[in-house]
Design an enzyme around this catalytic site. Structure first.
Site, short mmCIF file in Angstrom:
data_model
loop_
_atom_site.label_atom_id
_atom_site.label_comp_id
_atom_site.label_asym_id
_atom_site.label_seq_id
_atom_site.Cartn_x
_atom_site.Cartn_y
_atom_site.Cartn_z
N SER A 255 43.99 23.33 -37.09
CA SER A 255 44.47 23.28 -38.47
C SER A 255 43.54 24.06 -39.40
O SER A 255 42.35 24.26 -39.11
CB SER A 255 44.54 21.82 -38.92
OG SER A 255 43.26 21.24 -38.83
N THR A 256 44.08 24.45 -40.52
CA THR A 256 43.30 25.17 -41.52
C THR A 256 42.15 24.31 -42.04
O THR A 256 41.03 24.79 -42.23
CB THR A 256 44.24 25.63 -42.66
OG1 THR A 256 45.15 26.58 -42.11
CG2 THR A 256 43.48 26.27 -43.81
N GLY A 259 39.43 24.32 -39.57
CA GLY A 259 38.87 25.68 -39.53
C GLY A 259 37.83 25.88 -40.63
O GLY A 259 36.77 26.47 -40.40
N GLU A 277 42.02 30.68 -35.63
CA GLU A 277 43.48 30.79 -35.59
C GLU A 277 43.99 29.47 -36.14
O GLU A 277 43.80 28.43 -35.50
CB GLU A 277 43.99 30.94 -34.15
CG GLU A 277 43.62 32.23 -33.48
CD GLU A 277 44.44 33.41 -33.95
OE1 GLU A 277 45.20 33.29 -34.92
OE2 GLU A 277 44.29 34.47 -33.32
N CYS A 312 52.31 27.14 -33.95
CA CYS A 312 51.59 27.63 -35.15
C CYS A 312 52.45 28.62 -35.93
O CYS A 312 52.45 28.62 -37.14
CB CYS A 312 50.28 28.25 -34.75
SG CYS A 312 50.47 29.47 -33.44
N GLU A 412 52.62 22.78 -43.83
CA GLU A 412 52.90 22.90 -42.40
C GLU A 412 53.23 21.50 -41.88
O GLU A 412 52.41 20.59 -41.96
CB GLU A 412 51.68 23.46 -41.66
CG GLU A 412 51.96 23.64 -40.18
CD GLU A 412 50.76 24.16 -39.41
OE1 GLU A 412 49.65 23.62 -39.59
OE2 GLU A 412 50.94 25.08 -38.59
P1 NAP Z 1 43.27 20.15 -35.31
O1 NAP Z 1 43.45 18.74 -35.65
O2 NAP Z 1 42.67 21.07 -36.32
O3 NAP Z 1 42.41 20.17 -33.98
C1 NAP Z 1 42.11 21.36 -33.30
C2 NAP Z 1 40.87 21.14 -32.48
O4 NAP Z 1 39.75 20.95 -33.36
C3 NAP Z 1 40.92 19.89 -31.61
O5 NAP Z 1 40.27 20.15 -30.40
C4 NAP Z 1 40.17 18.90 -32.46
O6 NAP Z 1 39.64 17.82 -31.74
C5 NAP Z 1 39.09 19.76 -33.04
N1 NAP Z 1 38.45 19.20 -34.23
C6 NAP Z 1 38.96 18.30 -35.13
N2 NAP Z 1 38.03 18.03 -36.08
C7 NAP Z 1 36.93 18.74 -35.78
C8 NAP Z 1 35.63 18.88 -36.37
N3 NAP Z 1 35.30 18.23 -37.48
N4 NAP Z 1 34.74 19.71 -35.78
C9 NAP Z 1 35.06 20.41 -34.68
N5 NAP Z 1 36.26 20.30 -34.06
C10 NAP Z 1 37.19 19.49 -34.62
O7 NAP Z 1 44.64 20.83 -34.88
P2 NAP Z 1 45.72 20.25 -33.84
O8 NAP Z 1 46.42 19.14 -34.51
O9 NAP Z 1 45.11 20.03 -32.51
O10 NAP Z 1 46.67 21.52 -33.70
C11 NAP Z 1 47.65 21.84 -34.62
C12 NAP Z 1 47.18 22.93 -35.56
O11 NAP Z 1 46.79 24.07 -34.80
C13 NAP Z 1 48.27 23.42 -36.47
O12 NAP Z 1 47.76 23.61 -37.76
C14 NAP Z 1 48.67 24.76 -35.87
O13 NAP Z 1 49.24 25.66 -36.76
C15 NAP Z 1 47.36 25.24 -35.35
N6 NAP Z 1 47.56 26.26 -34.32
C16 NAP Z 1 47.31 27.58 -34.63
C17 NAP Z 1 47.51 28.59 -33.69
C18 NAP Z 1 47.25 30.03 -34.03
O14 NAP Z 1 47.19 30.85 -33.11
N7 NAP Z 1 47.08 30.41 -35.28
C19 NAP Z 1 47.97 28.25 -32.42
C20 NAP Z 1 48.23 26.90 -32.13
C21 NAP Z 1 48.01 25.93 -33.09
P3 NAP Z 1 40.51 16.48 -31.48
O15 NAP Z 1 41.88 16.69 -32.02
O16 NAP Z 1 40.46 16.34 -30.02
O17 NAP Z 1 39.83 15.37 -32.19
#
Ligand code: NAP
Ligand code: MG
Length: 509
Positions: A255-256, A259, A277, A312, A412
């Site tokens: 997620s943004t 990120g 990403e 995404c 999103e």
């Molecule tokens: P997320 O909640 O941001 O998590 C992504 C990863 O980051 C997970 O492994 C998560 O761990 C980890 N994370 C969470 N908090 C963190 C922190 N404070 N420090 C370091 N790492 C941390 O995203 P998601 O729900 O898994 O995935 C959905 C998002 O990904 C959507 O926004 C989607 O658009 C995006 N996405 C983008 C692309 C692209 O190519 N642009 C491709 C696919 C997905 P845990 O969840 O295991 O706690």
């Protein structure tokens, strides 16, 4: 042939019952993968990974904390310092990765099953979309290894100037759950190909396929310590990796909001490179002169309902010219109702699985409620499909009468929810499309080449599809403008991001 043999020989012929049998007999690896083998977390902590189709616990998985991240980074550092991987002859490193791709292909049935059980996507999608793309991603970067070149610049005769490309060192990869193995591979494959050592933290919702990949890397002849996996959560495990002083780059997909956090960690620690990403709210634009409305509608619903909208680049905003609006909506509803049948994701006929967790389902349903409160009209879906209450399902949902300012047009949702926004002319379509914090992808449907070319230029998006949606291959740079990220996955350009240049100036005078 036994079911067990079929899963390696011809997984596409298996039936629901076969997959169930295989699922019941699956041997799961649930440790951390450090230094070439599975180990327990230091403190013995574990977390549950659930199957979102049933709500049942699929596996109890080792939970790595800061000390485990330290251990994995130390193993990667030892492998890096040993130099075996980075100094390996390019074609030998290529051979290891080619064997890895072959092993993934041979084990595609098992890996697809892990994806389906862990995050709920239909087994047919896992087998026909995710796994082939994982294999081609590994092969593509393996093929690139001996195509990476440096340069000799033009100097006076008394000097020699070489620009060499070198790997960065230890790369931390943090990946999401929507395509668990594929998103991890988009990072791990180029990082390894460039000669780096890797520590991967997969998403806690679906870590199992990544653990198996690390094991296959060793089977392919990869040296221990070069590819490590530390499961855990973001705030503990991911944070520790992103703050680590020995990690040279974090490659993140998610997620943004997270990120942004990763950039802060880089600033708080060692200024490591940060490749992001992140999210999206991609527009699909349907111009009044498009050639084939049926084809356009089919790609439109695929672009938002595939993988239950957990993509995404999901085309969640349908910008439809007023002249097409009613016919478009009518076809969209009729066709997508037929195309997306919720069911057991282990049934090869199922086209709509659950979303990843019950909590995510509740989040998506809350967004739908908000859309209704803001005055959008619900023309399809809007809740849980009946009879599927044991899993975290959401019906494919379509809103019309959506204003660009509404939350369903801006946020999103990451679920199967589409918003139709009508427009009058090209300028208005571009203005609406670009009115977003995101800029990952967009599509334009028109039969006029000039219109298409102009609109491609005007759209603020890293990827624009013309008369298609989601198409591409490994040569395509994939990534976002604006808050959708700052890097590109896939492509040769991505490989360069896992290298740095070194200028070597020789005084020959
Ligand atoms: P997320 O909640 O941001 O998590 C992504 C990863 O980051 C997970 O492994 C998560 O761990 C980890 N994370 C969470 N908090 C963190 C922190 N404070 N420090 C370091 N790492 C941390 O995203 P998601 O729900 O898994 O995935 C959905 C998002 O990904 C959507 O926004 C989607 O658009 C995006 N996405 C983008 C692309 C692209 O190519 N642009 C491709 C696919 C997905 P845990 O969840 O295991 O706690
Ligand atoms: Mg799971």
């Amino acid at each position: 042939m036994s079911t067990q043999a079929l899963v390696t020989e011809a997984p596409q012929t298996l039936r629901q019952q076969d997959w169930l049998t295989l699922a019941n007999n699956l041997q799961l690896e649930t440790g951390l993968f450090i230094d070439g083998r599975f180990v327990e977390a230091r403190k013995g902590n574990r977390f549950d990974s659930l199957n979102p189709a049933t709500g049942e616990v699929l596996a109890s998985v080792a939970f790595g904390d800061e000390s485990d991240v330290d251990r994995a980074v130390a193993s990667a550092k030892q492998a890096w310092n040993g130099g075996h991987w980075r100094y390996m002859a390019p074609r030998s490193r290529m051979a290891v990765l080619m064997r890895l791709a072959d092993l993934v292909e041979q084990n595609a049935g098992e890996l697809a099953l892990l994806e389906t059980l862990d995050m709920g996507k239909p087994i047919t999608d896992a087998l026909t979309i995710d796994l082939p793309e994982v294999v081609s991603s590994i092969r593509f970067y393996a093929e690139c290894i001996d195509k990476l070149e440096g340069a000799v610049t033009n100097t006076a005769a008394a000097a020699l100037h070489l620009i060499q490309r070198e790997p960065l060192g230890i790369v931390g990869a943090i990946s999401p759950w929507n395509y668990p193995l594929l998103m991890a591979t988009w990072k791990v494959a180029p990082a390894l190909a460039a000669g780096n050592c890797v520590v991967l933290k997969p998403a806690q919702q679906a870590p199992l396929s990544c653990l198996r990949l690390a094991q296959l890397f060793i089977e392919a002849g990869g040296p221990p310590g070069v590819f490590n996996v530390v499961n855990g959560d973001g705030p503990v495990t991911g944070r520790a990796l992103a703050l680590h002083m020995d990690v040279a780059k974090i490659s993140f997909t998610g997620s943004t909001a997270v990120g942004k956090q990763i950039m802060i960690y880089a600033g708080q620690s060692n200024l490591k490179r940060v490749a992001l990403e992140t999210g999206g709210k991609s527009p699909q634009i349907f111009m009044p002169d498009l050639e084939d409305l049926d084809a356009a509608v089919e790609r439109a619903y695929g672009g938002i309902f595939d993988n239950a909208g957990q993509v995404c680049n999901a085309g969640s905003r349908l910008l439809v010219h007023r002249d097409l609006h009613d016919a478009f909506v009518e076809k969209f509803v009729e066709r997508s109702r037929q195309a997306y049948r919720p069911g057991d994701p282990l049934n090869p006929a199922t086209t709509l699985g659950p979303v990843v967790t019950r909590a995510h389902q509740q989040g998506v349903l809350a967004k739908i409620e908000q859309g209704l409160r803001e005055g959008a009209q619900l023309v399809m879906g809007g809740g849980e499909p009946s009879g599927m209450e044991q899993g975290a399902y959401v019906s494919p949902t379509l809103f019309t009468g959506v204003e660009p300012g509404m939350s369903i047009a801006r946020d999103e949702i990451f679920g199967p929810v589409a918003a139709v926004i009508p427009f009058e002319d090209e300028a208005e379509a571009i203005a609406i499309a670009n009115d977003s914090i995101y800029g990952l992808a967009a599509s334009v449907w028109t039969r006029d080449l000039k219109t298409a070319h102009r609109m491609v230029g005007a759209l603020e998006a890293g990827v624009v599809w013309v008369n298609c949606f989601g198409d591409g291959d490994m040569t395509q740079p994939f990534g976002g403008y604006k808050q959708s990220g700052n890097t590109r996955d896939k492509s040769f350009e991505c490989l360069l991001g896992y290298t740095q240049s070194k200028s070597a100036w020789f005084d020959l005078g």
